[in-house]
Write a protein that holds these residues in place. Structure first.
Motif, PDB file in Angstrom:
ATOM      1  N   ASN A   1       0.844  -1.194   0.000  1.00  0.00           N
ATOM      2  CA  ASN A   1       0.000   0.000   0.000  1.00  0.00           C
ATOM      3  C   ASN A   1       0.881   1.246   0.000  1.00  0.00           C
ATOM      4  N   TYR A   2       1.582   1.421  -1.103  1.00  0.00           N
ATOM      5  CA  TYR A   2       2.550   2.510  -1.191  1.00  0.00           C
ATOM      6  C   TYR A   2       1.829   3.856  -1.257  1.00  0.00           C
ATOM      7  N   GLN A   3       2.139   4.738  -0.308  1.00  0.00           N
ATOM      8  CA  GLN A   3       1.542   6.075  -0.292  1.00  0.00           C
ATOM      9  C   GLN A   3       2.428   7.005  -1.115  1.00  0.00           C
ATOM     10  N   ASN A   4       1.898   7.438  -2.245  1.00  0.00           N
ATOM     11  CA  ASN A   4       2.706   8.219  -3.190  1.00  0.00           C
ATOM     12  C   ASN A   4       3.156   9.562  -2.646  1.00  0.00           C
ATOM     13  N   ASP A   5       2.427  10.079  -1.629  1.00  0.00           N
ATOM     14  CA  ASP A   5       2.828  11.364  -1.063  1.00  0.00           C
ATOM     15  C   ASP A   5       3.893  11.195   0.019  1.00  0.00           C
ATOM     16  N   LYS A   6       4.322   9.951   0.267  1.00  0.00           N
ATOM     17  CA  LYS A   6       5.357   9.677   1.251  1.00  0.00           C
ATOM     18  C   LYS A   6       6.556   9.037   0.559  1.00  0.00           C
ATOM     19  N   ASN A   7       7.736   9.213   1.164  1.00  0.00           N
ATOM     20  CA  ASN A   7       8.931   8.602   0.582  1.00  0.00           C
ATOM     21  C   ASN A   7       8.987   7.118   0.923  1.00  0.00           C
ATOM     22  N   LEU A   8       9.882   6.402   0.261  1.00  0.00           N
ATOM     23  CA  LEU A   8       9.992   4.958   0.447  1.00  0.00           C
ATOM     24  C   LEU A   8      10.435   4.606   1.863  1.00  0.00           C
ATOM     25  N   PHE A   9      11.303   5.405   2.444  1.00  0.00           N
ATOM     26  CA  PHE A   9      11.729   5.224   3.836  1.00  0.00           C
ATOM     27  C   PHE A   9      10.507   5.211   4.746  1.00  0.00           C
ATOM     28  N   TYR A  10       9.634   6.183   4.577  1.00  0.00           N
ATOM     29  CA  TYR A  10       8.421   6.316   5.387  1.00  0.00           C
ATOM     30  C   TYR A  10       7.545   5.074   5.232  1.00  0.00           C
ATOM     31  N   ASN A  11       7.273   4.693   4.001  1.00  0.00           N
ATOM     32  CA  ASN A  11       6.393   3.560   3.740  1.00  0.00           C
ATOM     33  C   ASN A  11       6.948   2.265   4.318  1.00  0.00           C
ATOM     34  N   TYR A  12       8.243   2.073   4.182  1.00  0.00           N
ATOM     35  CA  TYR A  12       8.857   0.830   4.666  1.00  0.00           C
ATOM     36  C   TYR A  12       8.854   0.781   6.194  1.00  0.00           C
TER      37      TYR A  12
ATOM     38  N   ILE B   1      16.535  -0.269   5.877  1.00  0.00           N
ATOM     39  CA  ILE B   1      16.174   1.085   6.324  1.00  0.00           C
ATOM     40  C   ILE B   1      17.387   2.004   6.284  1.00  0.00           C
ATOM     41  N   ARG B   2      18.596   1.463   6.534  1.00  0.00           N
ATOM     42  CA  ARG B   2      19.793   2.300   6.417  1.00  0.00           C
ATOM     43  C   ARG B   2      20.054   2.701   4.964  1.00  0.00           C
ATOM     44  N   MET B   3      19.811   1.778   4.059  1.00  0.00           N
ATOM     45  CA  MET B   3      19.998   2.106   2.642  1.00  0.00           C
ATOM     46  C   MET B   3      18.945   3.103   2.168  1.00  0.00           C
ATOM     47  N   LEU B   4      17.707   2.925   2.623  1.00  0.00           N
ATOM     48  CA  LEU B   4      16.626   3.821   2.202  1.00  0.00           C
ATOM     49  C   LEU B   4      16.790   5.224   2.786  1.00  0.00           C
ATOM     50  N   ALA B   5      17.598   5.343   3.836  1.00  0.00           N
ATOM     51  CA  ALA B   5      17.848   6.652   4.432  1.00  0.00           C
ATOM     52  C   ALA B   5      18.866   7.466   3.630  1.00  0.00           C
ATOM     53  N   ILE B   6      19.519   6.832   2.662  1.00  0.00           N
ATOM     54  CA  ILE B   6      20.494   7.538   1.820  1.00  0.00           C
ATOM     55  C   ILE B   6      19.746   8.328   0.754  1.00  0.00           C
TER      56      ILE B   6
ATOM     57  N   LEU C   1      17.510   7.643  12.171  1.00  0.00           N
ATOM     58  CA  LEU C   1      17.813   7.960  10.777  1.00  0.00           C
ATOM     59  C   LEU C   1      16.925   9.073  10.261  1.00  0.00           C
ATOM     60  N   ALA C   2      15.644   9.027  10.645  1.00  0.00           N
ATOM     61  CA  ALA C   2      14.718  10.070  10.197  1.00  0.00           C
ATOM     62  C   ALA C   2      15.118  11.431  10.746  1.00  0.00           C
ATOM     63  N   LYS C   3      15.524  11.459  12.019  1.00  0.00           N
ATOM     64  CA  LYS C   3      15.865  12.736  12.651  1.00  0.00           C
ATOM     65  C   LYS C   3      17.179  13.298  12.133  1.00  0.00           C
ATOM     66  N   TYR C   4      18.231  12.500  12.201  1.00  0.00           N
ATOM     67  CA  TYR C   4      19.554  13.026  11.853  1.00  0.00           C
ATOM     68  C   TYR C   4      19.811  13.028  10.348  1.00  0.00           C
ATOM     69  N   GLY C   5      19.008  12.262   9.612  1.00  0.00           N
ATOM     70  CA  GLY C   5      19.117  12.296   8.155  1.00  0.00           C
ATOM     71  C   GLY C   5      18.194  13.322   7.534  1.00  0.00           C
TER      72      GLY C   5
ATOM     73  N   ILE D   1      15.049  13.289   7.137  1.00  0.00           N
ATOM     74  CA  ILE D   1      14.134  12.652   6.199  1.00  0.00           C
ATOM     75  C   ILE D   1      12.726  13.184   6.456  1.00  0.00           C
ATOM     76  N   ASP D   2      11.988  13.372   5.403  1.00  0.00           N
ATOM     77  CA  ASP D   2      10.655  13.962   5.485  1.00  0.00           C
ATOM     78  C   ASP D   2       9.661  12.960   6.063  1.00  0.00           C
ATOM     79  N   VAL D   3       9.389  13.068   7.354  1.00  0.00           N
ATOM     80  CA  VAL D   3       8.373  12.262   8.020  1.00  0.00           C
ATOM     81  C   VAL D   3       7.433  13.213   8.747  1.00  0.00           C
ATOM     82  N   ASP D   4       6.312  12.689   9.251  1.00  0.00           N
ATOM     83  CA  ASP D   4       5.348  13.543   9.935  1.00  0.00           C
ATOM     84  C   ASP D   4       5.199  13.123  11.396  1.00  0.00           C
ATOM     85  N   ALA D   5       4.322  13.842  12.114  1.00  0.00           N
ATOM     86  CA  ALA D   5       4.128  13.571  13.537  1.00  0.00           C
ATOM     87  C   ALA D   5       3.585  12.171  13.765  1.00  0.00           C
ATOM     88  N   ASN D   6       2.742  11.697  12.875  1.00  0.00           N
ATOM     89  CA  ASN D   6       2.185  10.354  13.010  1.00  0.00           C
ATOM     90  C   ASN D   6       3.281   9.297  12.923  1.00  0.00           C
ATOM     91  N   PHE D   7       4.241   9.515  12.039  1.00  0.00           N
ATOM     92  CA  PHE D   7       5.381   8.591  11.922  1.00  0.00           C
ATOM     93  C   PHE D   7       6.129   8.532  13.242  1.00  0.00           C
TER      94      PHE D   7
END
Length: 317
Positions: A137-148, A187-192, A241-245, A247-253
């Protein structure tokens, strides 16, 4: 495109099941591959079984893990990578089964700037009588890191085909963990941020579950304290990874992953019967726990509730 693909399979005591896996590789429509089978110290007839294949087909290569390397599938995966000659890398498990176009469709999806191709799998019980498709259920408005990380998509070890040049110089599978090893690597690779991925919404492999018994019972029976702490570590990695990288995530994440992270630690703590060891475990992971609690999206109620359960478990179990 007719580039060599290196298939890397860690194996341990798989004489009774690996034939179906190897047969599915022989049946591939794409034929320019090598299959490196890295043995982790099997004590059954696994070597003789694989030897039957390598004598008929030189593309199969059986290699034993060097004794100076730590035991485990991750160590075998990493060692296999050092031996691989292919332009592309596809790790595979010894009980999984490729669809006939597994390699062909993935290699065809690579473009000049593509670093990896991913696809769907389906899941089966040990007897291959029950199946379900993986979540995708890939959410197109989110990045792959987020979805995974949020598990709206499921991608197992074999679900990625990598361009070998992208992986060069990067830490691969963490040999210190026993559970969620592939997730932690992915997840480390997707954070690149430079990673370029092509996504195929196509089922290309079957992931077999269980060991001949009911897979859910088997999964629960195989849980240990350390495996749950490894899940905790993986979730912690997602947050870090989300914080220091950046990466575009939201409060729900942040809230969802933080709660799952703390639950995994609490569940692991409950496995330990010794009060002294529970205290030691708490202080061993204390800095990581503090990092999770520093997440402002966690909320006071959830934070205090989880902290109460952790302290209660330490004292009373």
């Amino acid at each position: 495109m007719n580039s060599l693909i290196s298939i890397i399979i860690p194996v341990f005591n798989r004489e009774s099941i690996i034939k179906m896996t190897l047969d599915s590789i022989v049946a591939q429509s794409y034929t320019n591959w090598e299959c490196l089978i890295i043995d982790d110290g099997s004590t059954d007839q696994t070597e003789l079984t694989i030897d039957e294949y390598s004598k008929k087909d030189s593309r199969f290569k059986f290699v034993k893990r060097p004794i100076n390397l730590i035991k485990g599938a991750n160590s075998c995966r990493n060692y296999g990578y050092t031996l691989a000659k292919g332009r592309y890398i596809n790790w595979f498990d010894s009980d999984d089964i490729m669809k006939p176009t597994f390699l062909e469709k993935k290699v065809a999806a690579f473009k000049d700037n593509t670093d990896a191709v991913i696809h769907r799998n389906n899941y089966a019980n040990y007897q291959l009588t029950q199946f379900r498709d993986s979540k995708f259920n890939y959410q197109n408005d989110k990045n792959l890191f987020y979805n995974y990380a949020m598990e709206t998509i499921e991608i197992q070890t074999c679900g990625f085909m990598w361009k070998k040049s992208f992986l060069e110089g990067k830490p691969l599978f963490d040999t210190s963990i026993m559970r969620y090893q592939d997730n932690e690597f992915h997840i480390r690779m997707l954070a690149i941020k430079t990673l370029k991925v092509e996504i195929l919404d196509t089922v290309l492999a079957t992931i077999r579950s269980g060991d001949g018994h009911d897979s859910q019972i088997s999964a629960k029976a195989n849980l240990t304290k350390q495996k749950l702490y490894d899940v905790f570590y993986y979730r912690y990695q997602c947050l870090q990874l989300a914080k220091y990288g950046c990466i575009d995530v939201d409060a729900n994440f942040n809230k969802t992953i933080a709660k799952k992270t703390l639950w995994a630690f609490y569940a692991g703590l409950r496995f330990e019967t010794s009060f002294i060891k529970r205290v030691k475990d708490f202080f061993k992971y204390h800095s990581k726990i503090q990092f999770v609690y520093s997440n402002p999206q966690l909320g006071y109620i959830d934070a205090w509730k989880s902290l109460f359960y952790i302290y209660k478990t330490i004292v009373f179990r």
